[in-house]
Design a protein around this motif. Structure first.
Motif, PDB file in Angstrom:
ATOM      1  N   LYS A  56       0.809  -1.204   0.000  1.00 56.09           N
ATOM      2  CA  LYS A  56       0.000   0.000   0.000  1.00 56.09           C
ATOM      3  C   LYS A  56       0.850   1.265   0.000  1.00 56.09           C
ATOM      4  O   LYS A  56       0.520   2.237  -0.679  1.00 56.09           O
ATOM      5  CB  LYS A  56      -0.939  -0.002   1.211  1.00 56.09           C
ATOM      6  N   CYS A  57       1.933   1.241   0.748  1.00 57.87           N
ATOM      7  CA  CYS A  57       2.806   2.416   0.820  1.00 57.87           C
ATOM      8  C   CYS A  57       3.422   2.707  -0.546  1.00 57.87           C
ATOM      9  O   CYS A  57       3.465   3.858  -0.988  1.00 57.87           O
ATOM     10  CB  CYS A  57       3.886   2.187   1.873  1.00 57.87           C
ATOM     11  N   LEU A  58       3.885   1.667  -1.215  1.00 59.88           N
ATOM     12  CA  LEU A  58       4.478   1.834  -2.543  1.00 59.88           C
ATOM     13  C   LEU A  58       3.439   2.351  -3.528  1.00 59.88           C
ATOM     14  O   LEU A  58       3.720   3.252  -4.321  1.00 59.88           O
ATOM     15  CB  LEU A  58       5.074   0.511  -3.041  1.00 59.88           C
ATOM     16  N   LEU A  59       2.231   1.815  -3.478  1.00 62.27           N
ATOM     17  CA  LEU A  59       1.176   2.262  -4.384  1.00 62.27           C
ATOM     18  C   LEU A  59       0.869   3.741  -4.172  1.00 62.27           C
ATOM     19  O   LEU A  59       0.751   4.495  -5.134  1.00 62.27           O
ATOM     20  CB  LEU A  59      -0.091   1.423  -4.195  1.00 62.27           C
ATOM     21  N   LYS A  60       0.761   4.170  -2.920  1.00 58.67           N
ATOM     22  CA  LYS A  60       0.506   5.579  -2.625  1.00 58.67           C
ATOM     23  C   LYS A  60       1.609   6.466  -3.211  1.00 58.67           C
ATOM     24  O   LYS A  60       1.333   7.506  -3.808  1.00 58.67           O
ATOM     25  CB  LYS A  60       0.429   5.813  -1.114  1.00 58.67           C
ATOM     26  N   THR A  61       2.846   6.038  -3.029  1.00 59.02           N
ATOM     27  CA  THR A  61       3.992   6.802  -3.528  1.00 59.02           C
ATOM     28  C   THR A  61       3.981   6.865  -5.047  1.00 59.02           C
ATOM     29  O   THR A  61       4.173   7.938  -5.640  1.00 59.02           O
ATOM     30  CB  THR A  61       5.314   6.177  -3.032  1.00 59.02           C
ATOM     31  N   GLN A  62       3.752   5.733  -5.692  1.00 56.62           N
ATOM     32  CA  GLN A  62       3.717   5.692  -7.156  1.00 56.62           C
ATOM     33  C   GLN A  62       2.629   6.600  -7.707  1.00 56.62           C
ATOM     34  O   GLN A  62       2.848   7.341  -8.661  1.00 56.62           O
ATOM     35  CB  GLN A  62       3.485   4.255  -7.649  1.00 56.62           C
ATOM     36  N   TYR A  63       1.465   6.552  -7.104  1.00 60.99           N
ATOM     37  CA  TYR A  63       0.359   7.382  -7.575  1.00 60.99           C
ATOM     38  C   TYR A  63       0.661   8.868  -7.368  1.00 60.99           C
ATOM     39  O   TYR A  63       0.415   9.684  -8.252  1.00 60.99           O
ATOM     40  CB  TYR A  63      -0.956   6.995  -6.898  1.00 60.99           C
ATOM     41  N   ASP A  98      -9.300   7.547  -6.605  1.00 61.01           N
ATOM     42  CA  ASP A  98     -10.305   6.946  -5.720  1.00 61.01           C
ATOM     43  C   ASP A  98     -10.022   5.463  -5.493  1.00 61.01           C
ATOM     44  O   ASP A  98     -10.176   4.953  -4.381  1.00 61.01           O
ATOM     45  CB  ASP A  98     -11.711   7.116  -6.296  1.00 61.01           C
ATOM     46  N   VAL A  99      -9.607   4.774  -6.547  1.00 59.29           N
ATOM     47  CA  VAL A  99      -9.257   3.353  -6.409  1.00 59.29           C
ATOM     48  C   VAL A  99      -8.050   3.216  -5.486  1.00 59.29           C
ATOM     49  O   VAL A  99      -8.048   2.398  -4.563  1.00 59.29           O
ATOM     50  CB  VAL A  99      -8.983   2.695  -7.774  1.00 59.29           C
ATOM     51  N   VAL A 100      -7.030   4.031  -5.734  1.00 56.06           N
ATOM     52  CA  VAL A 100      -5.815   3.983  -4.897  1.00 56.06           C
ATOM     53  C   VAL A 100      -6.170   4.266  -3.433  1.00 56.06           C
ATOM     54  O   VAL A 100      -5.743   3.539  -2.539  1.00 56.06           O
ATOM     55  CB  VAL A 100      -4.753   4.981  -5.409  1.00 56.06           C
ATOM     56  N   GLU A 101      -6.967   5.295  -3.218  1.00 56.13           N
ATOM     57  CA  GLU A 101      -7.361   5.643  -1.858  1.00 56.13           C
ATOM     58  C   GLU A 101      -8.107   4.492  -1.182  1.00 56.13           C
ATOM     59  O   GLU A 101      -7.843   4.160  -0.030  1.00 56.13           O
ATOM     60  CB  GLU A 101      -8.236   6.897  -1.863  1.00 56.13           C
ATOM     61  N   SER A 102      -9.016   3.882  -1.902  1.00 55.35           N
ATOM     62  CA  SER A 102      -9.799   2.790  -1.310  1.00 55.35           C
ATOM     63  C   SER A 102      -8.930   1.560  -1.046  1.00 55.35           C
ATOM     64  O   SER A 102      -9.201   0.809  -0.113  1.00 55.35           O
ATOM     65  CB  SER A 102     -11.001   2.441  -2.169  1.00 55.35           C
TER      66      SER A 102
END
Length: 105
Positions: A56-63, A98-102
């Protein structure tokens, strides 16, 4: 929105028509990257739906990094077609967010 709702948000994203490719070369390259990011996020959402853990942390950073490149586009130089595409990309990237946040709650 709860984490269980990411499938609903993902479905909304899938139903949205992907923006056309613009005339501006730099913007066109960015739209190609948007397609890649959309595929990446969709893949991770499908993994999460299957019960797999995602970073999740990596996804947040990438986005966040990807979104900052969108903010760096110079809209003032775009022709009318590209300005319309920019608005479509804005809506698409918001849904992607929104997808990333969820997924990352």
């Amino acid at each position: 929105m709860t984490t269980t709702n990411y499938t609903e948000v993902l479905q909304t994203l899938k139903e949205r028509k992907f923006p056309e490719f613009p005339d501006d070369d730099a913007f066109s390259n960015w739209v190609a990257e948007l397609a890649e990011m959309g595929g990446h996020v969709t893949g991770l959402a499908m993994q999460a739906a299957a019960g797999q853990n995602i970073d999740k942390c990596l996804l947040k950073t990438q986005y966040a990094e990807f979104q900052s490149t969108f903010c760096g586009l110079s809209v003032t130089t775009f022709n009318e077609k590209d300005k319309t595409i920019h608005a479509e990309c804005t809506a698409y990237i918001r849904l992607l967010g929104d997808v990333v946040e969820s997924l990352t709650r």
